[in-house]
Design an enzyme around this catalytic site. Structure first.
Site, PDB file in Angstrom:
ATOM      1  N   GLY A 122      28.094  32.712  42.748  1.00  0.00           N
ATOM      2  CA  GLY A 122      28.835  34.001  43.144  1.00  0.00           C
ATOM      3  C   GLY A 122      30.435  33.963  43.315  1.00  0.00           C
ATOM      4  O   GLY A 122      30.964  35.014  43.577  1.00  0.00           O
ATOM      5  N   ASP A 123      30.973  32.966  43.350  1.00  0.00           N
ATOM      6  CA  ASP A 123      32.489  32.749  43.433  1.00  0.00           C
ATOM      7  C   ASP A 123      32.951  31.728  42.722  1.00  0.00           C
ATOM      8  O   ASP A 123      33.801  30.821  43.211  1.00  0.00           O
ATOM      9  CB  ASP A 123      32.624  32.578  44.937  1.00  0.00           C
ATOM     10  CG  ASP A 123      34.045  32.811  45.399  1.00  0.00           C
ATOM     11  OD1 ASP A 123      34.944  33.473  44.540  1.00  0.00           O
ATOM     12  OD2 ASP A 123      34.543  32.281  46.354  1.00  0.00           O
ATOM     13  N   LEU A 124      32.613  31.500  41.381  1.00  0.00           N
ATOM     14  CA  LEU A 124      33.344  30.417  40.594  1.00  0.00           C
ATOM     15  C   LEU A 124      34.720  31.022  40.117  1.00  0.00           C
ATOM     16  O   LEU A 124      34.912  31.296  39.147  1.00  0.00           O
ATOM     17  CB  LEU A 124      32.420  30.181  39.378  1.00  0.00           C
ATOM     18  CG  LEU A 124      31.061  29.439  39.389  1.00  0.00           C
ATOM     19  CD1 LEU A 124      30.196  29.487  38.241  1.00  0.00           C
ATOM     20  CD2 LEU A 124      31.407  28.182  40.087  1.00  0.00           C
ATOM     21  N   ASN A 125      35.789  30.964  41.098  1.00  0.00           N
ATOM     22  CA  ASN A 125      37.011  31.387  40.600  1.00  0.00           C
ATOM     23  C   ASN A 125      37.750  30.179  40.414  1.00  0.00           C
ATOM     24  O   ASN A 125      37.488  29.178  40.406  1.00  0.00           O
ATOM     25  CB  ASN A 125      37.497  32.132  41.885  1.00  0.00           C
ATOM     26  CG  ASN A 125      37.870  31.336  43.361  1.00  0.00           C
ATOM     27  OD1 ASN A 125      38.260  30.318  43.126  1.00  0.00           O
ATOM     28  ND2 ASN A 125      37.161  31.825  44.290  1.00  0.00           N
TER      29      ASN A 125
END
Length: 396
Positions: A248-251
């Site tokens: 949900g947050d592979l930034n």
């Protein structure tokens, strides 16, 4: 290692200067959310690392974080063990859901055992993966979940020009991660069904209550239009998407890379670390892909091209269905909206962290506007043609 383990509970007496109760709540949502963020000093963080995890701390430095508190902890040299850690202190709201934190910890351990470059989860002195620390501030007792992970060295990919090949590898990594988690089991797994979780892509409509922070301008009009299209075109299709657990947050700051010299003498980069599993929830394969594309666009000089390379990598592991492909453009736009609106909202809550919150916003609004102006058909054509070129072995 038991899966259904409890939490240690520690009530420190060594924090006389922690005066959380001195801040009076005004009763509105913003104030209460701001109050839920931990405000531990470096000295207090050091004392926690020593008392809860038994470390001999030599230095502590704060790390940037959204609504929790993180510290980089250095310990005196040991014979075999690591010398650097990350101490994570969850906000009071998240700390009321210890099952979720426990599942996150077990997922990190599961992925590490499966060969992914994640941190190691450290055990407390009581042999648990987290500890509930209660602070008596005089007027009330506040509780915070505390955990410790090994520190992963490496550079965030935000710091380098990302090549098409690295984008492909990151897309592949995102799909592998979600596919691997299909095999993960835990008695408290249902805690990942996080109803009304603002960062789950299915909850884009929840942004409506935060739109006031944008004022009246074109950015707000775009966000309102994206929300409308999401309700009309994506929500009815959710039941046709394939469900999975999402990171949900592979930034661009949560993926670390390391370089090595190639045969030609040029630097080649490989992923060396995956950080921050706090936004995990049940979602869909296409959600993970859309989120990854959006964040990889942020630092790119050719943002519209990015999606095709990430898509190709993702589909090398998990090909999308036609209905998932048809929603991808709107899902990427929706993640831009989530990130940009919540960054603006967080700047009001925590103005002292404005630089951190606005990292995405610096280029994000420009990219969202560009996608909006080009339109779905034109952007999809670029993405799908680029992805298709990998099948023939000639990447664009």
């Amino acid at each position: 290692m038991g899966e259904e383990e409890g939490l240690d509970e520690v009530i420190p007496t060594c924090f006389p200067d922690l005066c959380l109760g001195d801040i009076m709540s005004s009763g509105n949502d913003q104030q209460s959310e701001a109050l839920s963020k931990p405000t531990f000093s470096e000295e207090q963080a050091s004392a926690l690392a020593e008392s809860v995890f038994g470390l001999k701390v030599s230095k502590v430095q704060p790390l940037p974080s959204y609504d929790d508190q993180n510290f980089h902890v250095y310990v005196s040299k040991t014979k075999n063990g690591p010398t650097e850690y990350v101490l994570k202190i969850s906000n009071t709201k998240a700390s009321k859901n210890p099952d979720l934190i426990e599942v996150q910890n077990h997922i990190i351990m599961f992925l590490k055992a499966a060969g992914f470059p994640t941190s190691s989860v450290c055990r407390t002195e009581g042999d648990n993966t987290a500890s509930l620390v209660s602070i008596d501030s005089g007027s009330e007792i506040k509780s915070y979940l505390v955990r410790l992970l090994t520190y992963l060295p490496g550079r965030p990919i935000a710091e380098i020009p990302i090549s098409p090949q690295l984008l492909y590898e990151i897309g592949k990594l995102a799909a592998k991660l979600d596919k691997t988690l299909q095999k993960f089991h835990h008695p408290k797994l249902s805690s990942l069904h996080r109803k009304n979780f603002i960062w789950n892509l299915k909850n884009v409509a929840l942004l409506e209550k935060y739109l006031y922070v944008l004022g009246q301008n074109r950015n707000r009009e775009i966000v309102e239009h994206v929300i409308h299209l999401f309700k009309e075109e994506v929500t009815p299709k959710l039941s046709h998407f394939r469900e999975c657990i999402n990171h949900g947050d592979l930034n661009d700051h949560n993926i670390l890379i390391e370089s090595s010299k190639s045969a030609s003498g040029n630097a080649e980069y490989q992923v060396s670390g995956i950080l921050d599993f706090d936004d995990m929830s049940y979602g869909y394969y296409v959600f993970e892909l859309a989120i990854t594309i959006m964040y990889m666009m942020i630092e790119s000089k050719n943002p519209i091209q990015v999606g095709g390379h990430v898509l190709a990598g993702f589909e090398s592991i998990t090909p999308l269905t036609a209905v998932e492909k048809g929603a991808l453009f709107l899902l990427v736009c929706s993640r831009f909206c989530q990130s940009l609106v919540m960054a603006a909202y967080s700047c009001q809550l925590y103005p002292e962290n404005k630089d951190y919150f606005m990292v995405t916003a610096k280029t994000g609004w420009k990219h969202l506007q560009q996608m909006f102006d080009m339109g779905q058909k034109a952007v999809e054509e670029i993405w799908f043609e680029t992805a298709k070129s990998y099948e023939s072995g000639i990447s664009m």
